[in-house]
Design a protein around this motif. Sequence first.
Motif, PDB file in Angstrom:
ATOM      1  N   LEU A 160      41.862  62.906  26.382  1.00 43.69           N
ATOM      2  CA  LEU A 160      41.933  62.878  27.844  1.00 43.69           C
ATOM      3  C   LEU A 160      41.006  63.923  28.459  1.00 43.69           C
ATOM      4  N   GLU A 161      40.867  65.053  27.805  1.00 44.83           N
ATOM      5  CA  GLU A 161      39.923  66.070  28.269  1.00 44.83           C
ATOM      6  C   GLU A 161      38.504  65.515  28.259  1.00 44.83           C
ATOM      7  N   ARG A 162      38.142  64.810  27.197  1.00 41.28           N
ATOM      8  CA  ARG A 162      36.805  64.204  27.119  1.00 41.28           C
ATOM      9  C   ARG A 162      36.612  63.144  28.204  1.00 41.28           C
ATOM     10  N   VAL A 163      37.660  62.368  28.458  1.00 39.69           N
ATOM     11  CA  VAL A 163      37.567  61.341  29.500  1.00 39.69           C
ATOM     12  C   VAL A 163      37.199  61.971  30.835  1.00 39.69           C
ATOM     13  N   LEU A 164      37.859  63.063  31.168  1.00 37.74           N
ATOM     14  CA  LEU A 164      37.601  63.704  32.458  1.00 37.74           C
ATOM     15  C   LEU A 164      36.231  64.369  32.497  1.00 37.74           C
ATOM     16  N   LEU A 165      35.788  64.915  31.369  1.00 37.44           N
ATOM     17  CA  LEU A 165      34.431  65.465  31.313  1.00 37.44           C
ATOM     18  C   LEU A 165      33.404  64.371  31.571  1.00 37.44           C
ATOM     19  N   CYS A 166      33.640  63.210  30.980  1.00 38.11           N
ATOM     20  CA  CYS A 166      32.729  62.082  31.182  1.00 38.11           C
ATOM     21  C   CYS A 166      32.773  61.611  32.632  1.00 38.11           C
ATOM     22  N   ALA A 220      37.830  53.076  27.156  1.00 34.81           N
ATOM     23  CA  ALA A 220      39.065  52.323  26.928  1.00 34.81           C
ATOM     24  C   ALA A 220      40.283  53.126  27.374  1.00 34.81           C
ATOM     25  N   ILE A 221      40.281  54.411  27.071  1.00 35.20           N
ATOM     26  CA  ILE A 221      41.419  55.248  27.482  1.00 35.20           C
ATOM     27  C   ILE A 221      41.442  55.408  28.993  1.00 35.20           C
ATOM     28  N   PHE A 222      40.266  55.583  29.604  1.00 35.99           N
ATOM     29  CA  PHE A 222      40.194  55.728  31.059  1.00 35.99           C
ATOM     30  C   PHE A 222      40.717  54.466  31.739  1.00 35.99           C
ATOM     31  N   ALA A 223      40.424  53.316  31.165  1.00 32.19           N
ATOM     32  CA  ALA A 223      40.872  52.048  31.746  1.00 32.19           C
ATOM     33  C   ALA A 223      42.398  51.956  31.761  1.00 32.19           C
ATOM     34  N   ARG A 224      43.058  52.612  30.811  1.00 34.52           N
ATOM     35  CA  ARG A 224      44.519  52.589  30.786  1.00 34.52           C
ATOM     36  C   ARG A 224      45.116  53.339  31.974  1.00 34.52           C
ATOM     37  N   PHE A 225      44.297  54.157  32.620  1.00 36.26           N
ATOM     38  CA  PHE A 225      44.716  54.865  33.829  1.00 36.26           C
ATOM     39  C   PHE A 225      44.038  54.278  35.073  1.00 36.26           C
ATOM     40  N   ASP A 226      43.573  53.017  34.942  1.00 41.26           N
ATOM     41  CA  ASP A 226      42.878  52.323  36.029  1.00 41.26           C
ATOM     42  C   ASP A 226      41.657  53.094  36.504  1.00 41.26           C
ATOM     43  N   ASN A 227      41.014  53.798  35.568  1.00 41.72           N
ATOM     44  CA  ASN A 227      39.809  54.573  35.861  1.00 41.72           C
ATOM     45  C   ASN A 227      40.020  55.580  36.994  1.00 41.72           C
ATOM     46  N   ASP A 228      41.220  56.104  37.069  1.00 39.88           N
ATOM     47  CA  ASP A 228      41.579  57.043  38.135  1.00 39.88           C
ATOM     48  C   ASP A 228      41.864  58.420  37.527  1.00 39.88           C
ATOM     49  N   SER A 271      47.046  58.703  19.769  1.00 39.46           N
ATOM     50  CA  SER A 271      46.401  59.055  18.505  1.00 39.46           C
ATOM     51  C   SER A 271      45.962  57.851  17.668  1.00 39.46           C
ATOM     52  N   PRO A 272      46.725  56.740  17.600  1.00 36.78           N
ATOM     53  CA  PRO A 272      46.217  55.602  16.813  1.00 36.78           C
ATOM     54  C   PRO A 272      44.880  55.077  17.337  1.00 36.78           C
ATOM     55  N   GLU A 273      44.728  55.089  18.652  1.00 38.63           N
ATOM     56  CA  GLU A 273      43.482  54.613  19.247  1.00 38.63           C
ATOM     57  C   GLU A 273      42.326  55.545  18.905  1.00 38.63           C
ATOM     58  N   ILE A 274      42.595  56.829  18.860  1.00 41.67           N
ATOM     59  CA  ILE A 274      41.554  57.812  18.538  1.00 41.67           C
ATOM     60  C   ILE A 274      41.158  57.692  17.070  1.00 41.67           C
ATOM     61  N   VAL A 275      42.159  57.589  16.195  1.00 38.16           N
ATOM     62  CA  VAL A 275      41.885  57.428  14.762  1.00 38.16           C
ATOM     63  C   VAL A 275      41.076  56.164  14.514  1.00 38.16           C
TER      64      VAL A 275
END
Length: 298
Positions: A162-168, A181-189, A209-213
């Motif tokens: 999530l930290e990387r998502v926000l940096l991006c 993909a993770i950002f989309a789970r939060f509606d890119n918000d 974690s499964p998604e990251i692995v």
Amino acid sequence: MSDSEHTLLIGVDGGGTGCRATVGTAANGILATADGGRANTSSDFDLAINNIVQTVKTALQKAGLQEASLNNAVVHCGLAGVMTTQDSTRVSAALPFCTCIATDDRPTAVRGALGDQDGYLLSIGTGAIAARQLNGDFRSVGGWGFYVADQASGAWLGRAALERVLLCHDGLAEHSDLTRAIFARFDNDPNAISSFSITAKPGDYGAFSPEIVAGAKSGDPWGQSIMREGADHLQRCLAALGFKAGQVLCLTGGVGPHYADYLPSATLSGLAPSRGSALDGAFQLAKDMAERRVEIRT
């Protein structure tokens, strides 16, 4: 047959994602196992106690036993969040079991994985434990809880992603398929991620974690970067414990075995399968306690 052989034994393994309970006897082994809800006593004490009790009762039902049998049961609970003697006493007092010891999840994880043999353990699930068992001596590093430690754990992986998502999002790094993909789970918000972080428990972060692995395994640069960072920390933990190449090492937990792709080959030269789970370790420690109780009586 001695009293300890037919005493009802119960082992409980609890953490931020869920808990498991197993019931049985020394003579007949494990009779039934059940899964239940979260049981991290530092995150939500009352919820943890309730989930432990309900999971034990489910295991009893599956074994065809009555709840009255708890009156003479010997129970060992290995729980995330039990950090001090006071924590242990509080948990044991809150549980409706006759003879009960609550510890953190390090002793149960080590006993389950290594049995009585010497070796090292990296048990990585929602939380993270690095430990050694050598000539009867137990030592561990880390495992101080998600908010100040537990690097490389499933919860840590989720937070790192999530930290990387926000940096991006802020233009400070380049997105990858994983972060998108993770950002989309939060509606890119980004505000949704910020709001999530205020109330999220370790298990909520660990759910990523499964998604990251999987992302790392498929070559995603951010997934691999996070996994490598976690592996570097685990390598430092082993060094602090005095680990040498060729010594027995077990990787356990939902995330632990996945670090085999990121640890040095020398570290993995003594890699051995786990003899059992933390739940098995809890059951074995309950068995030990029952045997000691008989010795004291006689």
